[in-house]
Design a protein around this motif. Structure first.
Motif, PDB file in Angstrom:
ATOM      1  N   SER A 104       0.470 -12.118  12.116  1.00 43.60           N
ATOM      2  CA  SER A 104       1.289 -11.010  12.612  1.00 43.60           C
ATOM      3  C   SER A 104       1.536  -9.972  11.521  1.00 43.60           C
ATOM      4  CB  SER A 104       2.609 -11.536  13.163  1.00 43.60           C
ATOM      5  OG  SER A 104       3.364 -12.160  12.146  1.00 43.60           O
ATOM      6  N   ALA A 105       1.225 -10.314  10.288  1.00 47.53           N
ATOM      7  CA  ALA A 105       1.388  -9.357   9.188  1.00 47.53           C
ATOM      8  C   ALA A 105       0.363  -8.234   9.259  1.00 47.53           C
ATOM      9  CB  ALA A 105       1.289 -10.078   7.849  1.00 47.53           C
ATOM     10  N   VAL A 106      -0.657  -8.381  10.093  1.00 50.23           N
ATOM     11  CA  VAL A 106      -1.631  -7.304  10.271  1.00 50.23           C
ATOM     12  C   VAL A 106      -0.935  -6.079  10.857  1.00 50.23           C
ATOM     13  CG1 VAL A 106      -3.685  -6.615  11.565  1.00 50.23           C
ATOM     14  CG2 VAL A 106      -3.597  -8.847  10.483  1.00 50.23           C
ATOM     15  N   LEU A 107       0.073  -6.301  11.688  1.00 47.35           N
ATOM     16  CA  LEU A 107       0.813  -5.187  12.283  1.00 47.35           C
ATOM     17  C   LEU A 107       1.959  -4.707  11.398  1.00 47.35           C
ATOM     18  CD1 LEU A 107       0.952  -6.505  15.952  1.00 47.35           C
ATOM     19  CD2 LEU A 107      -0.637  -4.860  14.948  1.00 47.35           C
ATOM     20  N   ASP A 108       2.256  -5.453  10.333  1.00 48.34           N
ATOM     21  CA  ASP A 108       3.353  -5.097   9.431  1.00 48.34           C
ATOM     22  C   ASP A 108       2.972  -5.494   7.998  1.00 48.34           C
ATOM     23  OD1 ASP A 108       5.854  -4.252   8.560  1.00 48.34           O
ATOM     24  OD2 ASP A 108       6.772  -6.200   8.966  1.00 48.34           O
ATOM     25  N   PRO A 109       2.015  -4.768   7.380  1.00 44.39           N
ATOM     26  CA  PRO A 109       1.550  -5.158   6.048  1.00 44.39           C
ATOM     27  C   PRO A 109       2.569  -4.800   4.955  1.00 44.39           C
ATOM     28  CG  PRO A 109       0.390  -3.199   6.772  1.00 44.39           C
ATOM     29  CD  PRO A 109       1.274  -3.631   7.902  1.00 44.39           C
ATOM     30  N   ARG A 110       3.101  -5.835   4.322  1.00 44.50           N
ATOM     31  CA  ARG A 110       4.036  -5.653   3.215  1.00 44.50           C
ATOM     32  C   ARG A 110       3.725  -6.680   2.145  1.00 44.50           C
ATOM     33  NH1 ARG A 110       9.578  -6.508   5.894  1.00 44.50           N
ATOM     34  NH2 ARG A 110       8.271  -7.950   7.035  1.00 44.50           N
ATOM     35  N   LEU A 111       4.176  -6.409   0.936  1.00 49.12           N
ATOM     36  CA  LEU A 111       3.977  -7.352  -0.160  1.00 49.12           C
ATOM     37  C   LEU A 111       4.683  -8.673   0.095  1.00 49.12           C
ATOM     38  CD1 LEU A 111       4.244  -5.199  -3.402  1.00 49.12           C
ATOM     39  CD2 LEU A 111       2.281  -6.482  -2.577  1.00 49.12           C
TER      40      LEU A 111
ATOM     41  N   GLY B  49       0.417   2.023   1.162  1.00 50.75           N
ATOM     42  CA  GLY B  49       1.289   1.550   0.086  1.00 50.75           C
ATOM     43  C   GLY B  49       0.969   0.116  -0.311  1.00 50.75           C
ATOM     44  N   TRP B  50       0.667  -0.719   0.672  1.00 48.92           N
ATOM     45  CA  TRP B  50       0.324  -2.111   0.370  1.00 48.92           C
ATOM     46  C   TRP B  50      -0.994  -2.175  -0.395  1.00 48.92           C
ATOM     47  CZ3 TRP B  50      -3.781  -5.117   2.443  1.00 48.92           C
ATOM     48  CH2 TRP B  50      -3.733  -6.458   2.060  1.00 48.92           C
ATOM     49  N   LEU B  51      -1.966  -1.352  -0.024  1.00 51.69           N
ATOM     50  CA  LEU B  51      -3.248  -1.339  -0.724  1.00 51.69           C
ATOM     51  C   LEU B  51      -3.112  -0.861  -2.164  1.00 51.69           C
ATOM     52  CD1 LEU B  51      -5.671   0.033   1.989  1.00 51.69           C
ATOM     53  CD2 LEU B  51      -5.748  -2.228   0.946  1.00 51.69           C
ATOM     54  N   LEU B  52      -2.161   0.028  -2.416  1.00 50.84           N
ATOM     55  CA  LEU B  52      -1.983   0.560  -3.771  1.00 50.84           C
ATOM     56  C   LEU B  52      -1.328  -0.446  -4.708  1.00 50.84           C
ATOM     57  CD1 LEU B  52      -0.892   4.229  -3.060  1.00 50.84           C
ATOM     58  CD2 LEU B  52      -3.083   3.418  -3.937  1.00 50.84           C
ATOM     59  N   ASP B  53      -0.650  -1.443  -4.167  1.00 51.59           N
ATOM     60  CA  ASP B  53       0.019  -2.428  -5.042  1.00 51.59           C
ATOM     61  C   ASP B  53      -0.963  -3.348  -5.708  1.00 51.59           C
ATOM     62  OD1 ASP B  53       2.644  -1.660  -4.863  1.00 51.59           O
ATOM     63  OD2 ASP B  53       2.889  -2.657  -2.939  1.00 51.59           O
TER      64      ASP B  53
END
Length: 148
Positions: free
Chosen positions: A47-54, A144-148
């Motif tokens: 379900s994190a595919v719909l809410d990508p966070r660190l 933003g997640w990709l930049l981390d």
């Protein structure tokens, strides 16, 4: 060679732009959504595919093949690494592909190459949709997640 098989030199640029747009689209999709899916598989949180966070997926680099001296010949490191770098530059890339697409649309319209014009409409429309998605809250969160 028949007259219909010949491509006018003026519309060759439109076909090159379509090819570049499709190549960058493939690279972007692997670098963003491919990395996202691999991270979701790695953590088991689909379900994190719909809410990508660190907090949910961790660092994107953790789910990719490790880079190091042993990975120079590993094609997955190169494919995901280069694609992720391209995905980080989605805003200028989308702007560039849209500008080139619109300029090529005008040029192919004038030359009358229907096939190139049709493909340009599709590829430029896909990039417009992708640029719109990148500007939504979900797109900025993914970026933003990709930049981390």
């Amino acid at each position: 060679m028949s007259r219909e098989d010949q491509v006018p030199a003026a519309s060759l640029g439109g076909r090159v732009v379509v090819s570049a747009q499709l190549l960058f689209l493939t690279v972007y999709l692997v670098g963003s959504f491919g990395v996202l899916l691999v991270a979701a598989l790695h953590t088991g949180d689909f379900s994190a595919v719909l809410d990508p966070r660190l907090e949910r997926l961790g660092d994107p680099k953790d789910s990719l093949p490790p880079a190091g001296p042993d990975s120079v010949w590993n094609p997955l490191v190169w494919v995901f690494g280069i694609s992720r770098v391209v995905a980080m530059f989605v805003y200028p890339l989308a702007f560039l592909t849209l500008i080139l697409g619109v300029a090529s649309l005008i040029r192919t319209w004038r030359t009358g190459d229907r096939k190139a014009f049709g493909w340009l409409v599709i590829s430029t429309g896909v990039w417009f949709a992708l640029a719109t998605l990148a500007l939504t809250p979900y797109g900025t969160q993914l970026h933003g997640w990709l930049l981390d």
